[in-house]
Design a protein around this motif. Structure first.
Motif, mmCIF file in Angstrom:
data_model
loop_
_atom_site.group_PDB
_atom_site.id
_atom_site.type_symbol
_atom_site.label_atom_id
_atom_site.label_comp_id
_atom_site.label_asym_id
_atom_site.label_seq_id
_atom_site.Cartn_x
_atom_site.Cartn_y
_atom_site.Cartn_z
ATOM 1 N N ALA A 17 91.855 11.671 32.471
ATOM 2 C CA ALA A 17 91.205 11.841 33.933
ATOM 3 C C ALA A 17 90.266 12.762 33.557
ATOM 4 O O ALA A 17 89.831 13.528 34.540
ATOM 5 C CB ALA A 17 92.597 12.569 34.697
ATOM 6 N N TRP A 18 89.969 13.113 32.400
ATOM 7 C CA TRP A 18 88.751 14.189 32.120
ATOM 8 C C TRP A 18 87.386 13.688 32.424
ATOM 9 O O TRP A 18 86.618 14.505 33.046
ATOM 10 C CB TRP A 18 88.472 14.465 30.452
ATOM 11 N N ALA A 19 86.890 12.220 32.292
ATOM 12 C CA ALA A 19 85.871 11.952 32.993
ATOM 13 C C ALA A 19 85.900 11.781 34.373
ATOM 14 O O ALA A 19 87.103 10.941 34.714
ATOM 15 C CB ALA A 19 85.548 10.561 32.119
ATOM 16 N N GLY A 20 84.859 12.206 35.165
ATOM 17 C CA GLY A 20 85.118 12.165 36.724
ATOM 18 C C GLY A 20 84.637 13.358 37.109
ATOM 19 O O GLY A 20 84.179 14.170 36.727
ATOM 20 N N VAL A 21 84.924 13.165 38.704
ATOM 21 C CA VAL A 21 84.499 14.383 39.524
ATOM 22 C C VAL A 21 85.685 15.601 39.036
ATOM 23 O O VAL A 21 86.868 15.181 39.087
ATOM 24 C CB VAL A 21 84.834 14.144 40.855
ATOM 25 N N VAL A 22 85.193 16.855 38.623
ATOM 26 C CA VAL A 22 86.151 17.792 38.264
ATOM 27 C C VAL A 22 86.573 18.617 39.503
ATOM 28 O O VAL A 22 87.676 18.957 39.767
ATOM 29 C CB VAL A 22 85.265 18.810 37.360
ATOM 30 N N TRP A 23 85.271 18.822 40.346
ATOM 31 C CA TRP A 23 85.605 19.623 41.514
ATOM 32 C C TRP A 23 84.653 19.301 42.705
ATOM 33 O O TRP A 23 83.584 18.865 42.562
ATOM 34 C CB TRP A 23 85.638 20.990 41.334
#
Length: 322
Positions: A17-23
């Motif tokens: 899930a690391w790649a993507g929108v963080v916040w």
């Protein structure tokens, strides 16, 4: 062996899930609950409003008057704080929009509207955006200003900031897009102070010598691990939309960015990165009187995960043989 499997998955699954929108700090909750805390003298200084907005339904109206000092420190401020995930060596993209009303004060001193502050007690933020007179400036550690532009009132300003967080100037860098145009190629510089963490502050923070009231609007803040994470989604045409004109550019398809591994500045005009079109504010930009009442580094996923599971399979097979 089940314990080994559980431990391995606990290590590898976060990478999926690391790649993507963080916040997201886009105020679409209708309040400021996406942020960690607020520094303000009263509730009317940081209001979530329904107009003007750049995207969605809500934006933040930040107001500062002379004497506003909620934390008994230098300058006057009313700001939101978000404790993020920035650590030494981390790399993120940030996108947000800012609007300065027509009566925004012009003063030959600093008026910070977005900053990444350090955990240490003293000194200027490692990365900060501020207004100085009739300019918007981006300034880094050691008071280096690699980019500035004319202040435009009454129109939303769209920013995308790409940062490699590091106290080592040979490792850290920034890259900037403004209103869909890349205006600063990868610029090597320290983006942290050694031993300090980083957190976001959004609102308005200015010299206590500024007399007029200042208002600034913020909207759409999003943090991601890739450029495409912070760009708007591609909108598919309806089934009966017909075949588009072959000669017209596809405004919804992201334009490939520069080679992220080169680190070399562009010799020519930098490419345009697709963003949402700026709203048409018309001849008369929004004013305070028009505002309604308050409402309210990459992925570690696929290959690493698969290799890990394959390796685990080998361990299980060997365990069975024994």
């Amino acid at each position: 062996m089940r314990a080994i499997l559980v431990s391995l998955l606990a290590i590898l699954m976060p990478g999926l899930a690391w790649a993507g929108v963080v916040w997201r700090g886009d105020f679409e909750t209708g309040n400021t609950s996406q942020y960690t805390r607020a520094q303000l003298v009263s509730a009317d200084r940081l209001q979530v409003v329904s107009s003007p907005v750049y995207q969605g339904r809500y934006a933040l109206k930040a107001t500062v008057k002379q004497g506003d000092d909620p934390i008994n420190s230098s300058g006057n401020r009313n700001e939101l704080v978000y404790q993020g995930y920035e650590k030494e060596g981390s790399e993120y993209y940030y996108r947000w929009q800012v609007l300065f009303p027509q009566d925004y004060p012009s003063v030959k001193t600093w008026q910070v509207f977005t900053q990444w502050h350090h955990d240490g007690c003293c000194g200027s933020p490692p990365v900060e955006f501020f207004v100085y007179g009739e300019e918007i400036r981006l300034t880094l550690t050691d008071s280096v200003t690699p980019w500035k532009t004319a202040l435009v009132r009454g129109q939303w300003q769209d920013f995308i900031l790409h940062v490699k967080w590091s106290s080592d100037p040979a490792v850290g860098f920034i890259e900037l897009w403004h209103n869909g145009q890349r205006v600063l190629s990868r610029y090597a510089h320290a983006t942290m102070y050694a031993g300090d963490g980083i957190y976001l502050k959004l609102g308005l923070y200015r010299s206590d010598t500024v007399l007029p009231m200042g208002v600034v609007y913020h909207d759409g803040f999003v943090q991601g691990t890739r450029l495409e994470d912070v760009l708007p989604p591609v909108t598919q045409p309806p089934p009966d939309a017909g075949t588009p004109d072959a000669g017209a550019p596809d405004a919804g398809t992201p334009v490939p960015g520069p080679d992220a591994g080169s680190g070399e500045p562009d010799a020519e005009t930098p490419p345009i990165v697709p963003t949402s079109p700026l709203p048409d504010t018309g001849a008369t930009p929004p004013t305070l009187e028009e505002e309604p009442p308050r409402v309210g580094c990459s992925s570690a996923g696929g290959p690493l995960w698969m290799v890990g599971l394959l390796g685990l399979g080998g361990l299980l097979r060997r365990a069975r043989r024994r």
